[in-house]
Write an enzyme that holds these catalytic residues in place. Structure first.
Site, PDB file in Angstrom:
ATOM      1  CG  LEU A  18      -1.815  -1.219   1.432  1.00  0.00           C
ATOM      2  CD1 LEU A  18      -2.661  -1.044   2.685  1.00  0.00           C
ATOM      3  CD2 LEU A  18      -2.693  -1.475   0.227  1.00  0.00           C
ATOM      4  CE1 TYR A 161      -2.365  -5.684  11.061  1.00  0.00           C
ATOM      5  CE2 TYR A 161      -4.640  -6.395  10.808  1.00  0.00           C
ATOM      6  CZ  TYR A 161      -3.543  -5.716  10.326  1.00  0.00           C
ATOM      7  OH  TYR A 161      -3.607  -5.064   9.117  1.00  0.00           O
ATOM      8  CE  LYS A 165      -3.194  -2.268  11.217  1.00  0.00           C
ATOM      9  NZ  LYS A 165      -2.409  -1.180  10.576  1.00  0.00           N
TER      10      LYS A 165
END
Length: 255
Positions: A18, A161, A165
């Site tokens: 990304l 994770y 996030k």
């Protein structure tokens, strides 16, 4: 904030996936780019290929001194007004592992350190630098953070994770309000299943199964689609304090 030639952006995780797609899109718009990453080989190759408008800085996003060096590199270009923060890591951890042992605190801490603390560290340093800019049409800068759909629907084994996030999602509105008086906007993109180097390591049949689970379009997201969203956020002055799901309408199942 209209992106103009001569402006400078920092892209963390900027030499693959990304981040690389976003760095290339910014270069195409005439911006200078500081690509921050730990992969020296890819960083050196990218800097050689785009010598002049792109500089690679090796840095751990959760390290204050290393990220300050990246900020200094951006200020050296001048007109540092954009941050796109893509750096992050994953890794499986369960609360109770299959062998009955407790999940690794060390692994949990490291993933949260890089993904969540690294986001705070990068954002605070970038914002302090942007706050010194003269306003252009009411803006001194704009920041794009990266969360994940796992921050909403984390799967079994994703607890570190997903925790990190979700923290970034929670951080977004507070950061936007905090930086409003500085004329700096903050938004977050929460990607779904994207065709990045992490997924590239999976067997093809698993990749195809993941792609088929996306309602529409029924495929993995493409890094340039993240880049399109990031650039739109930078340029649209009414986008602020928002987390945008970029996921083809997927809602992750428990496993």
């Amino acid at each position: 904030m209209k992106l103009q030639k001569g402006m400078t952006a920092i892209v963390t995780g900027g030499v693959s996936g990304l981040g690389e797609a976003t760095a290339l899109a910014l270069l195409e718009r005439g911006l200078n780019v500081v690509a921050v990453d730990l992969n020296e080989e890819r960083g050196a190759a990218m800097q050689k290929q785009h010598a002049g408008p792109l500089v690679f800085v090796k840095a751990d996003v959760a390290d204050g001194e290393q990220m300050q060096a990246a900020i200094a590199a951006a200020e050296g270009f001048g007109e540092f007004r954009a941050l796109i923060h893509c750096a992050g890591v994953g890794g499986p951890v369960r609360l109770v592992e299959k062998d009955g042992s407790p999940g690794s605190l060390e692994k949990y801490s490291n993933i949260v350190r890089i993904n969540l603390i690294g986001t705070f560290n990068t954002l605070r340093l970038a914002a302090a630098s942007m706050a010194k800019n003269a306003p252009i049409e009411g803006e001194r800068g704009a920041c794009v953070l990266t969360a994940s759909v796992a921050g909403y629907e984390g799967q079994i084994g994703q607890i570190p994770y997903a925790s990190a996030k979700a923290g970034i999602i929670g951080m977004t509105i507070v950061a936007a309000r905090d930086l409003a008086t500085k004329m700096i906007r903050v938004c977050t993109i929460a990607p779904g299943l994207f065709d990045t180097p992490i997924l590239a390591k999976l067997p093809e049949e698993i990749r195809q199964s993941l792609a088929a689970s996306v309602p529409n379009p029924p495929r993995l997201g493409r890094p340039n689609e993240y880049a399109l969203t990031a650039l739109h956020i930078l340029e649209n002055p009414m986008l602020n304090g928002e987390t945008i799901r970029l996921d083809g309408a997927i809602r992750m199942q428990p496993r």
